[in-house]
Design a protein around this motif. Structure first.
Motif, short mmCIF file in Angstrom:
data_model
loop_
_atom_site.label_atom_id
_atom_site.label_comp_id
_atom_site.label_asym_id
_atom_site.label_seq_id
_atom_site.Cartn_x
_atom_site.Cartn_y
_atom_site.Cartn_z
N HIS A 21 -40.17 61.42 12.83
CA HIS A 21 -39.87 62.38 13.90
C HIS A 21 -40.67 63.67 13.70
O HIS A 21 -41.22 64.22 14.66
CB HIS A 21 -38.38 62.68 13.92
CG HIS A 21 -37.99 63.75 14.88
ND1 HIS A 21 -38.11 63.61 16.25
CD2 HIS A 21 -37.50 65.01 14.69
CE1 HIS A 21 -37.70 64.71 16.85
NE2 HIS A 21 -37.34 65.57 15.92
N GLU A 22 -40.76 64.12 12.48
CA GLU A 22 -41.54 65.33 12.19
C GLU A 22 -43.02 65.11 12.48
O GLU A 22 -43.70 65.99 13.03
CB GLU A 22 -41.34 65.74 10.73
CG GLU A 22 -42.11 66.99 10.32
CD GLU A 22 -41.70 68.24 11.08
OE1 GLU A 22 -42.53 69.17 11.15
OE2 GLU A 22 -40.59 68.29 11.62
N THR A 25 -43.47 65.13 16.26
CA THR A 25 -43.26 66.49 16.76
C THR A 25 -44.52 67.33 16.56
O THR A 25 -44.98 68.03 17.47
CB THR A 25 -42.07 67.16 16.06
OG1 THR A 25 -40.88 66.41 16.36
CG2 THR A 25 -41.89 68.59 16.50
N SER A 105 -40.22 52.87 9.82
CA SER A 105 -39.73 53.50 11.04
C SER A 105 -40.85 53.46 12.07
O SER A 105 -42.04 53.49 11.71
CB SER A 105 -39.30 54.95 10.80
OG SER A 105 -38.58 55.44 11.92
N SER A 107 -41.83 54.78 16.23
CA SER A 107 -41.40 55.63 17.35
C SER A 107 -42.60 55.95 18.23
O SER A 107 -43.75 55.92 17.77
CB SER A 107 -40.78 56.92 16.80
OG SER A 107 -40.25 57.71 17.84
N HIS A 234 -37.67 54.54 19.98
CA HIS A 234 -37.02 55.00 18.76
C HIS A 234 -36.50 53.82 17.97
O HIS A 234 -36.17 52.76 18.52
CB HIS A 234 -35.85 55.94 19.08
CG HIS A 234 -36.27 57.33 19.39
ND1 HIS A 234 -36.92 58.13 18.48
CD2 HIS A 234 -36.14 58.07 20.52
CE1 HIS A 234 -37.18 59.31 19.03
NE2 HIS A 234 -36.72 59.29 20.27
N SER A 247 -34.82 57.61 14.19
CA SER A 247 -36.07 58.37 14.33
C SER A 247 -35.90 59.59 15.24
O SER A 247 -36.88 60.18 15.67
CB SER A 247 -37.20 57.47 14.85
OG SER A 247 -36.84 56.85 16.08
N LEU A 248 -34.65 59.96 15.51
CA LEU A 248 -34.37 61.19 16.26
C LEU A 248 -33.17 61.88 15.61
O LEU A 248 -32.05 61.88 16.14
CB LEU A 248 -34.10 60.90 17.74
CG LEU A 248 -33.96 62.11 18.67
CD1 LEU A 248 -35.20 62.98 18.64
CD2 LEU A 248 -33.65 61.65 20.10
N TYR A 251 -29.71 63.94 17.03
CA TYR A 251 -29.51 63.64 18.45
C TYR A 251 -28.04 63.80 18.84
O TYR A 251 -27.14 63.35 18.13
CB TYR A 251 -29.97 62.21 18.75
CG TYR A 251 -29.39 61.63 20.01
CD1 TYR A 251 -29.86 62.04 21.26
CD2 TYR A 251 -28.37 60.67 19.96
CE1 TYR A 251 -29.31 61.50 22.43
CE2 TYR A 251 -27.82 60.14 21.12
CZ TYR A 251 -28.31 60.57 22.35
OH TYR A 251 -27.77 60.04 23.51
#
Length: 257
Positions: A21-22, A25, A105, A107, A234, A247-248, A251
């Protein structure tokens, strides 16, 4: 074979998901006119390795990059290139994966390059919203086809179409595990969802027709009619209640309403 993950394995996938996720982002903030998709790939690989992880896409079945960068009518698997310079008004789908301590993971998201048209933004928004519509039925005891039906119903009601030749998948130690997770179909069919299953739900939504083809590079999939396509994905965990988005991190359901 479908694998059910235990608490220790889930925690490792949770850590991998937070890391991915990072990465996405930070990557999305780099998307702007004039940037090459190869620059994005280099940035992603460097960041993933700096976290102590490995880019799972690199050399997977011969794939030559660490991320997939798919522009406009490219659905998935676009290969980053120094020759692909992003232009104002385009949309870019970024798909990324990593391996941390042996666990995967995966995404994806789609972003606009600079200012984009209202219709392109609506496609991106509907794609993301269709994922969350599918998430509502990703519950223990439901069937895998309930997920695909939710995606299809949501996007077709809004004038778009769900790509049918590609789908989501199980994930764990391997990037692609059983079961397959289609984005269309009749509800009430297929594998029953169980607590401890980890899957990737990934709507690939076209502004036009859902038929696709693969380019001569053997990887890049595009819409046959040249219409725009958006991608959102995700890694999720099936629980005995609401699914967890691995992966979030952080949330909250109300944020998507």
């Amino acid at each position: 074979m479908i694998t059910i993950k235990n608490a220790t394995q889930i925690e490792k996938m949770r850590r991998a998901g937070a890391m991915l996720h990072e990465v996405l982002t930070q990557l999305s903030k780099k998307v702007e006119p004039g940037v090459t998709t190869k620059e994005l790939d280099r940035f992603a690989e460097k960041l993933i390795r700096s976290f102590g992880a490995v880019p799972s896409f690199l050399n997977y079945e011969g794939y030559p990059a660490s991320i997939c960068t798919s522009v406009d009518s490219q659905v998935v698997h676009g290969i980053p290139s120094q020759e692909t310079v992003l232009r104002e008004g385009q949309i870019l789908s970024i798909d990324a994966g990593l391996i941390l301590d042996g666990w995967q993971s995966d995404s994806a998201l789609t972003v606009g390059v600079g200012a984009i048209s209202e219709e392109a933004q609506r496609l991106i928004d509907v794609t993301q919203q269709s994922f969350f519509a599918a998430l509502e039925v990703a519950r223990e005891g439901n069937r895998i086809s309930d997920i695909g039906h939710a995606v299809q119903q949501y996007v077709e009601a809004r004038g778009f179409s769900a790509v049918r030749d590609l789908c989501g998948h199980g994930i764990g130690r391997e990037m692609h595990e059983e079961p397959s997770v289609p984005n269309f179909g009749i509800p009430g069919h297929g594998v029953r969802l169980r607590k401890g299953m980890t899957i990737c739900i990934e709507p690939m939504i076209a502004a036009g027709d859902y038929h696709v083809k693969t380019l001569r590079d053997g990887w890049t999939v595009v819409t046959r009619d040249g219409s725009l396509c958006s991608h959102y994905e995700h890694t999720i965990l099936i629980t005995d209640g609401e699914p967890e988005l691995l992966s979030l991190p952080g949330y909250h359901k109300e944020e998507t309403r």
